[in-house]
Design an enzyme around this catalytic site. Sequence first.
Site, PDB file in Angstrom:
ATOM      1  N   SER A   1     -49.477-159.241 -85.550  1.00  0.00           N
ATOM      2  CA  SER A   1     -49.048-158.566 -86.766  1.00  0.00           C
ATOM      3  C   SER A   1     -47.771-159.143 -87.361  1.00  0.00           C
ATOM      4  CB  SER A   1     -48.853-157.068 -86.507  1.00  0.00           C
ATOM      5  OG  SER A   1     -47.947-156.852 -85.439  1.00  0.00           O
TER       6      SER A   1
ATOM      7  N   ASP B   1     -40.299-151.146 -89.436  1.00  0.00           N
ATOM      8  CA  ASP B   1     -40.921-149.993 -88.790  1.00  0.00           C
ATOM      9  C   ASP B   1     -40.592-150.029 -87.297  1.00  0.00           C
ATOM     10  OD1 ASP B   1     -42.587-151.957 -87.753  1.00  0.00           O
ATOM     11  OD2 ASP B   1     -44.340-151.392 -88.938  1.00  0.00           O
TER      12      ASP B   1
ATOM     13  N   HIS C   1     -41.678-154.040 -86.325  1.00  0.00           N
ATOM     14  CA  HIS C   1     -41.642-155.250 -87.135  1.00  0.00           C
ATOM     15  C   HIS C   1     -40.348-155.427 -87.927  1.00  0.00           C
ATOM     16  CE1 HIS C   1     -45.945-154.024 -86.719  1.00  0.00           C
ATOM     17  NE2 HIS C   1     -46.043-155.293 -86.368  1.00  0.00           N
TER      18      HIS C   1
END
Length: 344
Positions: A36, A309, A312
């Site tokens: 991600s 978040d 990340h």
Amino acid sequence: MSYGTRVLIFIFLVIRCGFSKGEQTVVPAVYVFGDSLVDVGNNNYLRISVARADHPYYGIDFPTHKPNGRFSNGKNAADFISEKLGLATSPPYLSLTAKSNANKNNVSLDGVSFASSGAGIFNGTDERFDMKREAGDAALQKRLSKSIFAVVIGSNDLFGYLQSSNLRKKITPQQYLDSMVFSLKVQLQRLYNLGARKFEIAGIGALGCTPVFRVRNKTECITDGNYWPIKYNEGLQSMLKEWQFENRDITYSFFDTYAAHMDLIQNPAFYGFREIKAACCGFGELNARGLCLPLSNLCSNRQDHIFWDLFHPTEAANRIFVDKMFDGSSKYTSPINMRQLVAA
């Protein structure tokens, strides 16, 4: 979806759709493999996936100001790598398969992203990986040999180990890391066998200082969450040296994500940050008690946060990471930086 399957799709597209033979830049293409941290939207095309960044407030600072599959308020590292090279961001491979089904003649392979949120080294192997190559013409081989293969993976594997009491009972941390490094070497060799020669490989960052870990330790970094990324990165660097010795025509740049990450945390004011612990988007203490959702708390200044978040980095942090990756000293890159990799 496994990496083996993704590479097979990539080969399929090259064979069916061809590629542009005109090279406008020194690097003709960037192929991205990872999780991600560099996903640019592949998971949006998966019918069954809870790991999606397709809702607010993701993408709020992206040029479109809309969610687009990136786990960031704006651009991520994959975007900035392509910008440095003067290329458009490599698109999600699943978007290309959709386009190829609609129009076989208009698919451009100036780069492809196989990165997918939740991907790890261990779920990147696939017994269906076909090592037979039909796309063997010299022009394609030359193109692949000049392209950059960016690999940003391993965080999910280590995070999963640290979170699993069952795994920790079955295998020691060092054994687990050794297995990660070995498995990654196997997958890198597969890319080499397909024609890849230039590799940008990132280590694991300071997991113990992410909001999801800090919130469990009175807002302080968790020691194990930082110690084992360091040990993994050491093992990864040793493996890369060995791998290059075995394949003398490989050129690679290792990026020490941990060193860059800690530099931001320890010297925030120098880089323009004020908040080093809390996430910008989330719920509860440190905005780390819940995921970034449309009803989450949202910080007023995304530029002064390191973390977007629970897991990340913000666009601002991503930009700095790639700056160091591209032009960084030996503190952050070895044996060369990405600028030197491009020129090699």
